[in-house]
Motif scaffolding. Structure first.
Motif, PDB file in Angstrom:
ATOM      1  N   ARG A 265       0.798  -1.209   0.000  1.00 13.27           N
ATOM      2  CA  ARG A 265       0.000   0.000   0.000  1.00 13.27           C
ATOM      3  C   ARG A 265       0.840   1.273   0.000  1.00 13.27           C
ATOM      4  O   ARG A 265       0.419   2.314  -0.524  1.00 13.27           O
ATOM      5  CB  ARG A 265      -0.956   0.007   1.205  1.00 13.27           C
ATOM      6  N   LEU A 266       2.029   1.231   0.558  1.00 10.47           N
ATOM      7  CA  LEU A 266       2.859   2.423   0.667  1.00 10.47           C
ATOM      8  C   LEU A 266       3.655   2.712  -0.607  1.00 10.47           C
ATOM      9  O   LEU A 266       4.300   3.749  -0.711  1.00 10.47           O
ATOM     10  CB  LEU A 266       3.813   2.289   1.848  1.00 10.47           C
ATOM     11  N   ARG A 267       3.592   1.831  -1.582  1.00  6.33           N
ATOM     12  CA  ARG A 267       4.346   2.039  -2.814  1.00  6.33           C
ATOM     13  C   ARG A 267       3.644   3.049  -3.721  1.00  6.33           C
ATOM     14  O   ARG A 267       2.421   3.157  -3.723  1.00  6.33           O
ATOM     15  CB  ARG A 267       4.500   0.719  -3.578  1.00  6.33           C
ATOM     16  N   PRO A 268       4.416   3.758  -4.559  1.00  2.00           N
ATOM     17  CA  PRO A 268       3.786   4.621  -5.557  1.00  2.00           C
ATOM     18  C   PRO A 268       3.057   3.772  -6.589  1.00  2.00           C
ATOM     19  O   PRO A 268       3.373   2.590  -6.779  1.00  2.00           O
ATOM     20  CB  PRO A 268       4.968   5.374  -6.169  1.00  2.00           C
ATOM     21  N   MET A 269       2.083   4.368  -7.303  1.00  2.00           N
ATOM     22  CA  MET A 269       1.269   3.614  -8.235  1.00  2.00           C
ATOM     23  C   MET A 269       2.097   2.941  -9.324  1.00  2.00           C
ATOM     24  O   MET A 269       1.779   1.826  -9.752  1.00  2.00           O
ATOM     25  CB  MET A 269       0.216   4.532  -8.861  1.00  2.00           C
ATOM     26  N   ARG A 270       3.163   3.578  -9.775  1.00  2.10           N
ATOM     27  CA  ARG A 270       4.003   2.959 -10.799  1.00  2.10           C
ATOM     28  C   ARG A 270       4.525   1.597 -10.326  1.00  2.10           C
ATOM     29  O   ARG A 270       4.492   0.617 -11.090  1.00  2.10           O
ATOM     30  CB  ARG A 270       5.180   3.883 -11.126  1.00  2.10           C
ATOM     31  N   GLU A 271       4.972   1.510  -9.083  1.00  3.78           N
ATOM     32  CA  GLU A 271       5.485   0.248  -8.557  1.00  3.78           C
ATOM     33  C   GLU A 271       4.359  -0.750  -8.317  1.00  3.78           C
ATOM     34  O   GLU A 271       4.534  -1.960  -8.515  1.00  3.78           O
ATOM     35  CB  GLU A 271       6.265   0.495  -7.269  1.00  3.78           C
ATOM     36  N   LYS A 272       3.203  -0.262  -7.884  1.00  3.57           N
ATOM     37  CA  LYS A 272       2.063  -1.163  -7.691  1.00  3.57           C
ATOM     38  C   LYS A 272       1.667  -1.820  -9.009  1.00  3.57           C
ATOM     39  O   LYS A 272       1.338  -3.007  -9.056  1.00  3.57           O
ATOM     40  CB  LYS A 272       0.877  -0.401  -7.103  1.00  3.57           C
ATOM     41  N   ARG A 273       1.686  -1.041 -10.069  1.00  6.61           N
ATOM     42  CA  ARG A 273       1.364  -1.607 -11.380  1.00  6.61           C
ATOM     43  C   ARG A 273       2.366  -2.681 -11.778  1.00  6.61           C
ATOM     44  O   ARG A 273       1.992  -3.693 -12.384  1.00  6.61           O
ATOM     45  CB  ARG A 273       1.337  -0.499 -12.430  1.00  6.61           C
ATOM     46  N   GLU A 274       3.630  -2.486 -11.451  1.00  4.29           N
ATOM     47  CA  GLU A 274       4.646  -3.491 -11.755  1.00  4.29           C
ATOM     48  C   GLU A 274       4.405  -4.776 -10.960  1.00  4.29           C
ATOM     49  O   GLU A 274       4.540  -5.880 -11.486  1.00  4.29           O
ATOM     50  CB  GLU A 274       6.037  -2.923 -11.457  1.00  4.29           C
ATOM     51  N   VAL A 275       4.041  -4.620  -9.683  1.00  5.36           N
ATOM     52  CA  VAL A 275       3.706  -5.783  -8.853  1.00  5.36           C
ATOM     53  C   VAL A 275       2.512  -6.515  -9.450  1.00  5.36           C
ATOM     54  O   VAL A 275       2.488  -7.753  -9.546  1.00  5.36           O
ATOM     55  CB  VAL A 275       3.401  -5.338  -7.404  1.00  5.36           C
ATOM     56  N   ASN A 276       1.503  -5.761  -9.866  1.00  3.33           N
ATOM     57  CA  ASN A 276       0.299  -6.338 -10.455  1.00  3.33           C
ATOM     58  C   ASN A 276       0.618  -7.092 -11.740  1.00  3.33           C
ATOM     59  O   ASN A 276       0.100  -8.187 -11.991  1.00  3.33           O
ATOM     60  CB  ASN A 276      -0.711  -5.224 -10.734  1.00  3.33           C
TER      61      ASN A 276
END
Length: 332
Positions: A265-276
């Motif tokens: 949750r604390l990651r920026p959206m760019r990194e969240k998209r990479e995780v996804n």
């Protein structure tokens, strides 16, 4: 729209169902009509006043949803109205409508209803990222998974078994021991009655394991290091027992151990998209083929969010606690 809100911090008395404004989709966001959502430990901590919502995110609890696309922002492409989707959101999930970033939206797998999809998002993304991206788990290796009866823990067991890894688990009751054994865990220890360090070292003939998944923190840190093999890795996913602990630094240096932390949750959206994207590439086909399924402890209507949070607070759940909205909990 109706949404679960916390009016202050405290116990069940602060949980309310209120009418609030429906969110408006921003440039890259989908407006999702929520059919099911699921609880996470962060929701409970937020109710207790121990979790501060990151700046810019919705104060409404809930970080994963499944539903149908209702509308979208001007830069969204490739979606249609009524399309079934699920994914991790930046808060706001315990409501009739929620914003979902287009880069986080996933198609509901074949054979899944909305409740199962809602129970999949956060657990699967976290499990994949911590086991494989951070932990680099390989076939034939062993992993120790703490809090294994949690939604993320039950997902980790399934993922590890799917790639041919050995799973050792800790849980807090005989009922959970039986559940994890039924799920296929290779060894399960009740931490109230057994010393997991002794048990794991005995099973591994003193070598320890290359990877530990820890949700506890605190007093578990030293014991986790003791159970790690040479060049082993400890991934800290949660801090249920506190945010500080004493540590033997010499042990880390001599055995070249690795300590890593993870917070989606604390990651920026760019990194969240990479995780996804990493999760989507590796596991979506497995989900559709039935090789990985969420463990759902119970389903409640949205109106019973207070009861469901109480079940989590009492630590009785095995797997996910799902909230469904009356209009529909399945999709065609």
């Amino acid at each position: 729209m109706r949404a679960v809100v916390f009016e202050g911090s405290g116990g069940p008395e602060v949980v309310k169902l209120r009418d609030v404004p429906r969110p408006v989709p921003t440039r890259e966001a989908l407006l999702v009509k929520v059919h099911a959502t699921a609880l996470n430990r962060a929701d409970l901590l937020q109710r207790q006043g121990e979790y501060h919502v990151p700046e810019g995110q919705s104060p409404i609890p809930g970080v994963e949803v499944a539903g149908t696309v209702e509308a979208w922002g001007e830069e969204v492409k490739g979606f249609t109205r009524g399309q079934p989707v699920f994914g991790v959101v930046e808060g706001g999930g315990l409501a009739e409508y929620c914003l979902l970033d287009q880069g986080m939206a996933l198609p509901v797998p074949a054979g899944f209803d909305f409740a199962e999809a809602a129970a999949t998002a956060e657990s699967c993304l976290t499990a994949n990222e911590t086991l494989f991206t951070l932990g680099d788990l390989k076939p034939g290796q062993a992993v120790l998974i703490h809090a294994a009866a949690s939604s993320i823990g039950t997902t980790m067991v399934q993922m590890a078994r799917h790639v041919g890894a050995t799973t050792y688990c800790t849980v807090g009751s005989r009922r959970k021991v039986d559940a994890l054994r039924a799920l296929g865990a290779d060894a399960v220890f009740d931490y109230r009655e057994q010393d997991f360090v002794h048990e794991v070292l005995q099973l591994t003939r003193g070598e320890g394991v290359p990877l530990v998944m820890d949700f506890v923190g605190g007093a578990y840190l030293e014991r986790n290091l003791a159970v790690l093999g040479h060049e082993g890795c400890l991934v800290m996913v949660g801090l249920l027992d506190g945010m500080s602990a004493q540590v033997d630094l010499l042990r880390i240096v001599q055995r070249r151990l690795q300590l890593k932390g993870s917070s989606l949750r604390l990651r920026p959206m760019r990194e969240k998209r990479e995780v996804n994207a990493r999760f989507r590439q590796r596991w979506m086909e497995v989900l559709a083929q039935g090789g990985l399924r969420p463990v759902i402890h119970a389903r409640y209507p949205l109106e019973d969010a207070e009861t469901a949070l109480g079940e989590m607070e009492a630590n009785r759940n095995i797997g996910k606690l799902v909230l469904t909205l009356e209009r529909n909990a399945s999709h065609a």
